[in-house]
Design a protein around this motif. Sequence first.
Motif, PDB file in Angstrom:
ATOM      1  N   THR A  38      -1.122  -6.881  -5.348  1.00  0.00           N
ATOM      2  CA  THR A  38      -0.983  -5.526  -4.780  1.00  0.00           C
ATOM      3  C   THR A  38       0.478  -5.093  -4.695  1.00  0.00           C
ATOM      4  O   THR A  38       0.766  -3.901  -4.678  1.00  0.00           O
ATOM      5  CB  THR A  38      -1.624  -5.431  -3.378  1.00  0.00           C
ATOM      6  N   GLY A  39       1.405  -6.064  -4.660  1.00  0.00           N
ATOM      7  CA  GLY A  39       2.825  -5.703  -4.631  1.00  0.00           C
ATOM      8  C   GLY A  39       3.196  -4.886  -5.865  1.00  0.00           C
ATOM      9  O   GLY A  39       4.011  -3.964  -5.793  1.00  0.00           O
ATOM     10  N   ALA A  40       2.548  -5.205  -7.008  1.00  0.00           N
ATOM     11  CA  ALA A  40       2.837  -4.479  -8.247  1.00  0.00           C
ATOM     12  C   ALA A  40       2.494  -2.987  -8.098  1.00  0.00           C
ATOM     13  O   ALA A  40       3.135  -2.133  -8.713  1.00  0.00           O
ATOM     14  CB  ALA A  40       2.051  -5.088  -9.412  1.00  0.00           C
ATOM     15  N   TYR A  42       2.698  -1.199  -5.218  1.00  0.00           N
ATOM     16  CA  TYR A  42       3.798  -0.576  -4.455  1.00  0.00           C
ATOM     17  C   TYR A  42       5.049  -0.460  -5.325  1.00  0.00           C
ATOM     18  O   TYR A  42       5.780   0.524  -5.259  1.00  0.00           O
ATOM     19  CB  TYR A  42       4.088  -1.383  -3.177  1.00  0.00           C
ATOM     20  N   SER A 103       9.660  -1.717  -1.154  1.00  0.00           N
ATOM     21  CA  SER A 103       9.644  -2.026   0.272  1.00  0.00           C
ATOM     22  C   SER A 103       9.736  -0.727   1.082  1.00  0.00           C
ATOM     23  O   SER A 103       9.059  -0.565   2.095  1.00  0.00           O
ATOM     24  CB  SER A 103      10.796  -2.978   0.584  1.00  0.00           C
ATOM     25  N   SER A 106       6.488   1.402   0.762  1.00  0.00           N
ATOM     26  CA  SER A 106       5.319   0.762   1.378  1.00  0.00           C
ATOM     27  C   SER A 106       5.224   1.062   2.872  1.00  0.00           C
ATOM     28  O   SER A 106       4.214   0.807   3.500  1.00  0.00           O
ATOM     29  CB  SER A 106       5.354  -0.749   1.139  1.00  0.00           C
ATOM     30  N   ARG A 133       0.701  -8.119   1.666  1.00  0.00           N
ATOM     31  CA  ARG A 133       1.256  -8.278   3.013  1.00  0.00           C
ATOM     32  C   ARG A 133       0.196  -8.027   4.085  1.00  0.00           C
ATOM     33  O   ARG A 133       0.325  -8.521   5.196  1.00  0.00           O
ATOM     34  CB  ARG A 133       2.400  -7.264   3.242  1.00  0.00           C
ATOM     35  N   ASP A 134      -0.812  -7.219   3.725  1.00  0.00           N
ATOM     36  CA  ASP A 134      -1.794  -6.777   4.729  1.00  0.00           C
ATOM     37  C   ASP A 134      -3.220  -6.982   4.218  1.00  0.00           C
ATOM     38  O   ASP A 134      -4.135  -6.271   4.609  1.00  0.00           O
ATOM     39  CB  ASP A 134      -1.596  -5.275   4.997  1.00  0.00           C
ATOM     40  N   ARG A 183      14.361  -7.284   3.254  1.00  0.00           N
ATOM     41  CA  ARG A 183      12.972  -6.921   2.935  1.00  0.00           C
ATOM     42  C   ARG A 183      12.002  -7.477   3.977  1.00  0.00           C
ATOM     43  O   ARG A 183      11.047  -6.829   4.366  1.00  0.00           O
ATOM     44  CB  ARG A 183      12.608  -7.434   1.540  1.00  0.00           C
ATOM     45  N   ARG A 190       7.667  -2.296   9.948  1.00  0.00           N
ATOM     46  CA  ARG A 190       7.127  -0.953   9.738  1.00  0.00           C
ATOM     47  C   ARG A 190       5.925  -0.753  10.656  1.00  0.00           C
ATOM     48  O   ARG A 190       5.250  -1.710  11.038  1.00  0.00           O
ATOM     49  CB  ARG A 190       6.761  -0.740   8.267  1.00  0.00           C
TER      50      ARG A 190
HETATM   51  O1   DC Z   1       4.989  -8.815  -3.265  1.00  0.00           O
HETATM   52  P1   DC Z   1       6.052  -7.902  -3.832  1.00  0.00           P
HETATM   53  O2   DC Z   1       7.447  -8.385  -3.606  1.00  0.00           O
HETATM   54  O3   DC Z   1       5.801  -7.555  -5.279  1.00  0.00           O
HETATM   55  O4   DC Z   1       5.895  -6.526  -2.999  1.00  0.00           O
HETATM   56  C1   DC Z   1       6.780  -5.454  -3.157  1.00  0.00           C
HETATM   57  C2   DC Z   1       6.880  -4.667  -1.847  1.00  0.00           C
HETATM   58  O5   DC Z   1       5.627  -4.033  -1.590  1.00  0.00           O
HETATM   59  C3   DC Z   1       7.174  -5.511  -0.606  1.00  0.00           C
HETATM   60  O6   DC Z   1       8.494  -5.348  -0.145  1.00  0.00           O
HETATM   61  C4   DC Z   1       6.228  -5.019   0.458  1.00  0.00           C
HETATM   62  C5   DC Z   1       5.261  -4.121  -0.227  1.00  0.00           C
HETATM   63  N1   DC Z   1       3.872  -4.562  -0.132  1.00  0.00           N
HETATM   64  C6   DC Z   1       3.156  -4.137   0.947  1.00  0.00           C
HETATM   65  O7   DC Z   1       3.690  -3.473   1.824  1.00  0.00           O
HETATM   66  N2   DC Z   1       1.833  -4.445   1.045  1.00  0.00           N
HETATM   67  C7   DC Z   1       1.236  -5.200   0.114  1.00  0.00           C
HETATM   68  N3   DC Z   1      -0.066  -5.479   0.236  1.00  0.00           N
HETATM   69  C8   DC Z   1       1.972  -5.680  -0.999  1.00  0.00           C
HETATM   70  C9   DC Z   1       3.302  -5.346  -1.081  1.00  0.00           C
END
Ligand code: DC
Length: 226
Positions: A38-40, A42, A103, A106, A133-134, A183, A190
Amino acid sequence: MNEKKQFIAAAIDGPAGAGKSTIARTAAKELGFIYIDTGAMYRSIGLACLNKGIDPGNAGAVEALLPDIAISIVFKDGEQHIILNGNDVSDDIRTESVSMAASRVSAVPAVRAFLLELQRGFARENNVIMDGRDIGTVVLPDAQVKIFLTASPESRARRRTDQLAEKGIQADYQAVLDDIIKRDYNDTHRETAPLKAADDAVLVDTTELTLPESIDAVTSIIKEKL
Ligand code: DC
């Protein structure tokens, strides 16, 4: 009979650089699940802002951009590719400036709402390992497996610096560490869906573990639920 198939969802959350994506991708392959990063998603929105010259910290401007953003995920040879408005941006989203933009965006509630259905849709129709993250707290609160994967900031910065060096990119360890700490702060402070372990998550600390040991730990936790 119209019985709904029960899919298994494993949620893996944790801070930047804990090894979530490598571990989740490998575990998914081993278990025959699909892996969703899911980070991809964001990151793609962060990239879209940078491409348009929009400040990722300007919530109003970011929200106004969302109707012009289409994100989809395709699988090529079992690997996730992320498509932003028709372009495969899987490589473009891996830069440090996109990390920071991701970041920032998000933290925008409208961005999180925009991605929620896309993320939940995968878990409705597949056995998934989803990292972010969530995931265990907000996206898939009913996931059968929840893992909170973490490691000390210093070991995460060391691994990241080594990874970049392997790609021929000389990164300054202290700058990478500062970035990770910044980060972490953004992600945990947040208001909407901050990074935190779900009450029912299993904690896996990889500071002292090798990558194969970390993969083993995660795979065994998931297998216990199958
Ligand atoms: O996992 P990553 O480093 O690729 O994520 C990039 C940014 O996206 C990270 O700083 C926080 C955000 N993120 C988020 O808020 N919720 C998620 N489920 C995944 C990533």
